[in-house]
Structure formats: structure tokens, C-alpha cells
Enzyme design. Structure first.
Site, PDB file in Angstrom:
ATOM      1  N   ASP A   1     -40.862  58.643  88.462  1.00  0.00           N
ATOM      2  CA  ASP A   1     -41.077  57.691  87.085  1.00  0.00           C
ATOM      3  C   ASP A   1     -40.296  58.565  85.978  1.00  0.00           C
ATOM      4  OD1 ASP A   1     -42.483  55.986  88.055  1.00  0.00           O
ATOM      5  OD2 ASP A   1     -44.421  56.598  87.548  1.00  0.00           O
TER       6      ASP A   1
ATOM      7  N   ASP B   1     -27.837  51.114  90.845  1.00  0.00           N
ATOM      8  CA  ASP B   1     -29.115  51.507  91.765  1.00  0.00           C
ATOM      9  C   ASP B   1     -28.964  52.936  91.737  1.00  0.00           C
ATOM     10  OD1 ASP B   1     -30.976  50.423  93.626  1.00  0.00           O
ATOM     11  OD2 ASP B   1     -29.992  51.696  94.928  1.00  0.00           O
TER      12      ASP B   1
ATOM     13  N   GLU C   1     -35.451  50.830  91.226  1.00  0.00           N
ATOM     14  CA  GLU C   1     -34.705  51.765  90.760  1.00  0.00           C
ATOM     15  C   GLU C   1     -33.209  51.084  90.400  1.00  0.00           C
ATOM     16  OE1 GLU C   1     -34.184  51.656  95.184  1.00  0.00           O
ATOM     17  OE2 GLU C   1     -36.040  51.739  93.734  1.00  0.00           O
TER      18      GLU C   1
ATOM     19  N   ASN D   1     -38.691  59.874  95.861  1.00  0.00           N
ATOM     20  CA  ASN D   1     -40.104  59.662  95.724  1.00  0.00           C
ATOM     21  C   ASN D   1     -40.764  60.313  96.839  1.00  0.00           C
ATOM     22  OD1 ASN D   1     -40.451  58.398  93.062  1.00  0.00           O
ATOM     23  ND2 ASN D   1     -40.051  56.379  94.234  1.00  0.00           N
TER      24      ASN D   1
END
Length: 155
Positions: free
Chosen positions: A38, A21, A64, A29
Site C-alpha cells: 500500500d 502497471d 496496481e 506483496n
């Protein structure tokens, strides 16, 4: 995963399973925006894929998270593989001011299907997920092995 598990059950072969992760990805983000997120996920995926054996399966598992399916891999071999993968992602040097290290990092949890631990694929996934939570709780940017597997390997 089911295909590998059934094959391992049938032939008595081992495999390791890990969940990785991206640490503090929501903050990433929030700070850099979703297009940057992304791009970062793509860079992580490329890095993970380029540091494995041809037989390894690396899949985005949602958000993620990435899952590693490592056929024929012992827990110690998988641990070595995953430590290298985490290091490779750190070495990408993707800036992340919302992460204590200042760069994008991963945490991982590992479990394995091996003699003395022939359990369902669902249980392996749960064990790897719990080990991932332990890695996060221990400070992130690390790998934790599921206690059920660690106990067998050290016995």
C-alpha cells in the site's frame, strides 16, 4: 474517460490514453507484505501525479494499475511524458528483490484518439491494455505504443 472522449469527439481534439502497471507487484506483496505494498502504491501515485501537466488525469485503475488520460497530447508527447513517469518511479529506488532490476518499476501501454484513429474509448482502452501486455512480454520496465497508433504516427 467518457467525458474526455465525448468532448474530443465533439470538438475534433486529440488525446492519449495509457495504462501503467507495477511490475511483479504480487511478488512485492508476498515479500514485503500488504502494508508495504500500500505504501509503495501511494509513493508511485504521488510520483506519477507530480510529473504531469495540470490537465492530465491520473487514476488508479484497479490493483496496481494506473490509467493516464492526456487531453490534447499527441502520441509522441505522451510517449515522452510516460517515459519520464517510468523513470521517476525507478528513481524512487523502492527496493524490490522480486523484480530483476532490484527496484520497483512500471510497464505501460499507450494508445491515442487522433485523426485516422477516431475509435471508441473502449477500443482505446483495449489497445492500451494490449500494448501493456506487449511491454510485459518484452521484459517489463518499458513503454509500448499500440500498433494501431504507431502505424498512423509513422505514416
Amino acid at each position: 474517460m467518457d467525458q474526455l472522449h465525448h468532448q474530443s469527439e465533439r470538438y475534433g481534439t486529440d488525446y492519449s490514453l495509457a495504462i501503467c502497471d507495477v511490475d511483479n507487484f504480487k511478488k512485492y506483496n508476498d515479500i514485503y507484505g500488504h502494508p508495504a505494498g500500500d505504501s509503495a502504491l501511494q509513493a508511485v501515485a504521488d510520483s506519477l501525479a507530480s510529473h504531469g501537466r495540470e490537465s492530465d488525469g491520473i487514476y488508479r485503475f484497479g490493483g496496481e494499475e494506473f490509467i493516464f488520460l492526456l487531453p490534447g497530447q499527441t502520441p509522441s508527447g505522451a510517449e515522452t511524458r510516460l517515459v519520464r513517469a517510468l523513470e521517476a518511479v525507478r528513481n524512487l529506488g523502492i527496493a524490490h528483490s522480486g523484480n530483476p532490476s532490484g527496484t520497483l518499476t512500471l510497464s505501460a501501454g499507450l494508445s491515442a484518439y487522433l485523426p485516422g484513429h477516431r475509435v471508441s474509448s473502449e477500443r482505446l482502452l483495449k489497445e492500451a491494455d494490449m500494448a501493456l501486455y506487449s511491454a510485459k512480454a518484452a521484459g517489463r520496465n518499458r513503454l509500448e505504443v499500440a500498433p494501431e497508433v504507431r502505424h498512423i504516427v509513422r505514416s
